[in-house]
Design an enzyme around this catalytic site. Structure first.
Site, PDB file in Angstrom:
ATOM      1  N   HIS A 115     -16.351  38.003  64.161  1.00 36.31           N
ATOM      2  CA  HIS A 115     -17.009  38.680  65.415  1.00 36.31           C
ATOM      3  C   HIS A 115     -15.755  38.902  66.243  1.00 36.31           C
ATOM      4  O   HIS A 115     -15.479  38.031  67.290  1.00 36.31           O
ATOM      5  CB  HIS A 115     -17.782  37.645  65.871  1.00 36.31           C
ATOM      6  CG  HIS A 115     -19.129  37.503  65.205  1.00 36.31           C
ATOM      7  ND1 HIS A 115     -20.208  38.166  65.515  1.00 36.31           N
ATOM      8  CD2 HIS A 115     -19.501  36.873  63.985  1.00 36.31           C
ATOM      9  CE1 HIS A 115     -21.338  37.902  64.746  1.00 36.31           C
ATOM     10  NE2 HIS A 115     -20.749  36.960  63.631  1.00 36.31           N
TER      11      HIS A 115
ATOM     12  N   CYS B 198     -19.956  41.290  60.512  1.00 33.71           N
ATOM     13  CA  CYS B 198     -20.793  40.247  59.754  1.00 33.71           C
ATOM     14  C   CYS B 198     -22.058  40.740  59.103  1.00 33.71           C
ATOM     15  O   CYS B 198     -22.037  41.296  58.281  1.00 33.71           O
ATOM     16  CB  CYS B 198     -21.007  39.200  60.838  1.00 33.71           C
ATOM     17  SG  CYS B 198     -21.377  37.554  60.459  1.00 33.71           S
TER      18      CYS B 198
ATOM     19  N   GLU C 128     -15.865  40.485  68.999  1.00 29.23           N
ATOM     20  CA  GLU C 128     -16.412  40.876  70.275  1.00 29.23           C
ATOM     21  C   GLU C 128     -16.491  39.494  71.050  1.00 29.23           C
ATOM     22  O   GLU C 128     -16.789  39.532  72.118  1.00 29.23           O
ATOM     23  CB  GLU C 128     -17.813  41.418  70.182  1.00 29.23           C
ATOM     24  CG  GLU C 128     -19.162  40.539  69.904  1.00 29.23           C
ATOM     25  CD  GLU C 128     -18.960  40.209  68.372  1.00 29.23           C
ATOM     26  OE1 GLU C 128     -18.090  40.755  67.499  1.00 29.23           O
ATOM     27  OE2 GLU C 128     -19.986  39.468  67.832  1.00 29.23           O
TER      28      GLU C 128
END
Ligand code: GLN
Length: 203
Positions: A182, A82, A184
Site C-alpha cells: 500500500h 493489494c 498510499e
C-alpha cells in the site's frame, strides 16, 4: 496524451482519499470513480486495497465489472494495490482464499492472504525496478503474493528477506501495474508518480 491526465480511483471501498491525495501530488487530476460514465472519462485508474471479494460484488452492483474488463482490454492504464492486485490477476491460486471472479489483465497467479494469519501486517524496504533512489517502504496488510508470472508479465519487486524472501510483490505488464503493498500509506509518492508517468506515456 495530455500532460495533465485524469486518473480515477475506484471508490467502492478502501483508501480512496489517500490515493486521490497521492495522485494529486503527482500532478494529475484525480477523481473518484463510482459510475460507468465516470469510468469512461478517465485516462487511467487506481484500484485500492480493501477486500477483493467485496470490491467485485460492489463493482457488479454498480454495473462497473464489465466496463472495467472492457477498458482493461482496451489498454487503459490501471494500477492495483493489494486487493486491486488480486482483481488484475488472470488467475487466483487455489492455495489461498478463493474468489469467484476478477477483472483480469495481468498474466499472473496471485495467492490471497498468502503471508498467513500470524503475520497479518508487516513493513519492509524493497527495491522496485523503475523506481529510482532509496528503497520503497512497503506496507503489507493481509496481502497477496504473486505465486507466478506468465511470460507476458514482468516481476519488478520481491520480498528481500525472511522466510518469504524472493516472493514477487510487484508486477508490470504493458499498461498494467500491481503491488501487494500500500504505497498510499507511507507518504512516498514514487509509485503514484511512476503510474502517472505510465498514463502520460500511454501509446
Ligand atoms: N486480504 C484482502 C483480499 O484478499 C486484501 C487486503 C488488502 O487489500 N489490504 O482481498
Amino acid at each position: 496524451m495530455t500532460l495533465r491526465p485524469q486518473i480515477g480511483v475506484l471508490a467502492l471501498q478502501g483508501d480512496v482519499r489517500e490515493h486521490l491525495q497521492a495522485l494529486t501530488a503527482a500532478g494529475v487530476d484525480a477523481v473518484g470513480v463510482r459510475r460507468p460514465g465516470e469510468l469512461a472519462a478517465v485516462d487511467g485508474l487506481v484500484i485500492p486495497g480493501g477486500e477483493s471479494t467485496t470490491i467485485v460484488k460492489l463493482a457488479r452492483i454498480f454495473d462497473l465489472l464489465e466496463p472495467l474488463r472492457d477498458r482493461v482490454a482496451d489498454g487503459l492504464p490501471v494500477y492495483g494495490s493489494c486487493a486491486g492486485m488480486i482483481l488484475l490477476a488472470d488467475r487466483v491460486d487455489a492455495g489461498g482464499s478463493p474468489i469467484e471472479a476478477t477483472i483480469g489483465g495481468i498474466d499472473m497467479t496471485v495467492r490471497r492472504n498468502a503471508f498467513g494469519r500470524q503475520v497479518d501486517s508487516f513493513e519492509e524496504d524493497l527495491d522496485i525496478a523503475g523506481i529510482e533512489g532509496e528503497p520503497v517502504r512497503a506496507v503489507f496488510i493481509r496481502a497477496p503474493w504473486v505465486h507466478e508470472v506468465g511470460p507476458a508479465a514482468t516481476a519488478i519487486g520481491h520480498v528481500s528477506r525472511g522466510e518469504h524472501a524472493g516472493r514477487i510483490v510487484a508486477v508490470r505488464q504493458a499498461n498494467l501495474l500491481a503491488t501487494s503493498f500500500h504505497p498510499e500509506l507511507t507518504g512516498d509518492g514514487r509509485i503514484h508518480a511512476y503510474f502517472s508517468e505510465m498514463v502520460r506515456q500511454r501509446a
